[in-house]
Design an enzyme around this catalytic site. Structure first.
Site, mmCIF file in Angstrom:
data_model
loop_
_atom_site.group_PDB
_atom_site.id
_atom_site.type_symbol
_atom_site.label_atom_id
_atom_site.label_comp_id
_atom_site.label_asym_id
_atom_site.label_seq_id
_atom_site.Cartn_x
_atom_site.Cartn_y
_atom_site.Cartn_z
ATOM 1 C CG HIS A 111 -1.777 7.276 9.621
ATOM 2 N ND1 HIS A 111 -0.648 7.956 9.243
ATOM 3 C CD2 HIS A 111 -2.695 7.476 8.646
ATOM 4 C CE1 HIS A 111 -0.874 8.542 8.075
ATOM 5 N NE2 HIS A 111 -2.102 8.266 7.691
ATOM 6 C CG HIS A 126 -1.996 1.013 1.192
ATOM 7 N ND1 HIS A 126 -3.175 0.867 1.887
ATOM 8 C CD2 HIS A 126 -2.097 2.206 0.548
ATOM 9 C CE1 HIS A 126 -3.950 1.926 1.683
ATOM 10 N NE2 HIS A 126 -3.294 2.749 0.872
ATOM 11 C CG HIS A 146 -11.182 4.373 2.664
ATOM 12 N ND1 HIS A 146 -10.987 5.602 3.242
ATOM 13 C CD2 HIS A 146 -9.983 3.988 2.180
ATOM 14 C CE1 HIS A 146 -9.708 5.951 3.104
ATOM 15 N NE2 HIS A 146 -9.082 4.985 2.462
ATOM 16 C CG ASP A 187 -1.766 5.111 2.983
ATOM 17 O OD1 ASP A 187 -1.855 5.240 1.742
ATOM 18 O OD2 ASP A 187 -2.658 5.477 3.769
ATOM 19 N NE ARG A 192 -25.015 -0.528 23.597
ATOM 20 C CZ ARG A 192 -24.620 0.329 24.554
ATOM 21 N NH1 ARG A 192 -24.195 -0.127 25.724
ATOM 22 N NH2 ARG A 192 -24.655 1.623 24.341
#
Length: 394
Positions: free
Chosen positions: A260, A67, A204, A283, A236
């Site tokens: 990040h 990536h 994403h 990235d 939850r």
């Protein structure tokens, strides 16, 4: 040096596929690894070119960055051979010997141009540089709710027919696709990717934990940049993050720049996921290896300041992380071993991309993609398919 000679890296610690040799050597001949052993096993041949170092120097397999968008003022979305050549020539400086040219959410025309260019480049590239082993299609099949730095105007629903067109344009070289499987037709595309031996990565994405389970059933096997661009952890609703922690079917990317995600969150992820499933990525953007300033990312200005790249509104926009810094940071944040690093930078990505027969470890018969680290874990030398691609200046 005679082109038919062998290179011997001698008197070093060799992190081979099955063991670590503290007083070892490794021999490279005709782009391949031809011998690995302890010093006393080495028999010198007339044409051997000896590089003698010290056991404080470590020899590891080259990193495979699955990536990465750009580096050194080049980006995969530039759609030029020159851009990919610049990336391939620069990345050995940080210990990367293979990578996936990574696209981003843009117009269909811009994406197709980048794919055609990368497909052609892959088929014509030379051995002297880092190897483009495929393409990572990041977007446009993602969630508008989790766009991050991907331009929202070009986001669209997953589309098998469009992907087929793009894979044809890319000459079949798309190896990994980041998508949001909860979007309309997301599971259909995930299934198609699995059927055609392309890695389907959840990223994403606003998927719930159960939706991630459905995606895994359909064929998803990867998570794009953990923590970023995804539904987080709630007691939850475990979300994408909870699934990344708990589902052993998934390899999980992580950007370990300390920005990040905080160092503590890197350690939390590492302790849960372990080196068995984690993949270190950069990235990175075109701004890596450049000075502070403003650079372009998919038509958006990105402001780079020392360690951070952001859009005008402060949104994180990729990184300027170098792979050897990712290695140092990860070891510092998690106390993992260099053997663990080898798994996360080389073995795991090679296995995920179905390249482990030729790459991802130091083993006789595999490609001579080799990195020499000094006692500070700085890159001293990088060999791409047996060619010295980078050597640190004194």
């Amino acid at each position: 040096m005679d082109t038919h000679s062998s290179i011997i890296i001698y008197n070093v610690t060799v992190y081979s596929e099955n063991q670590t040799l503290k007083n070892g050597y490794i021999k490279l001949t005709n782009k391949k690894i031809t011998e690995i052993g302890e010093i006393h096993q080495y028999v010198r041949q007339p044409k051997d070119h000896l590089i003698e170092l010290s056991p404080s120097y470590k020899v590891i397999p080259g990193a495979i960055d699955v990536h990465i968008h750009g580096v050194n003022n080049a980006d995969a979305m530039d759609g030029t051979a020159e851009a990919l050549k610049t990336m391939a020539r620069t990345l050995p400086k940080e210990g990367t010997t293979s990578f996936l040219a990574t696209t981003m959410t843009q117009s269909n025309e811009a994406v197709e141009k980048a794919l055609r260019n990368a497909g052609t480049y892959i088929e014509e590239q030379t051995d002297a540089d880092a190897e483009v082993v495929g393409i990572h299609l990041e977007g446009p099949f993602i969630s508008p709710k989790r766009a991050g730095a991907q331009p929202p105007t070009h986001i669209q629903d997953p589309n098998v027919a469009l992907f087929q067109e793009w894979q044809k344009a890319a000459g079949g070289h798309i190896k990994l696709v980041t998508l949001a499987p909860e979007q309309p037709n997301g599971l259909s595309l995930t299934s198609y990717l699995k059927e055609t031996n392309v890695v389907a990565s959840i990223g994403h994405s606003d998927s719930t934990y159960d939706q991630v389970g459905e995606a895994i059933e359909a064929g998803a096997s990867h998570i794009t940049h953990l923590y970023n661009g995804m539904r987080g952890l709630h007691h939850r609703e475990p979300g994408v993050l909870g699934a990344a922690y708990l589902r052993n079917e998934l390899f999980v990317e992580l950007i370990t720049d300390g920005i990040h995600c905080r160092p503590e969150m890197v350690k939390l992820a590492y302790d849960q996921i372990t080196s068995e499933r984690m993949i270190l990525i950069t990235d990175s953007l075109r701004a890596k290896w450049l000075k502070n300033g403003t650079y372009d990312l998919g038509g958006q200005p990105v402001h780079v300041n020392d360690t951070t790249a952001t859009l005008a509104d402060g949104t994180l926009a990729g990184s300027i992380l170098k792979m050897n810094d990712a290695i140092k940071n990860t070891m510092s944040f998690t106390n993992c071993s260099l053997e663990d690093i080898v798994k996360m930078t080389a073995e795991n990505p090679a296995k995920q991309l179905n390249l482990f027969d030729t790459k991802g470890s130091l083993k006789i018969g595999k490609d001579a993609d080799i990195v020499v680290l000094n006692e500070n874990l700085d890159v001293e030398m990088t060999f791409c398919r047996g060619t010295l691609s980078f050597q640190k200046e004194d």
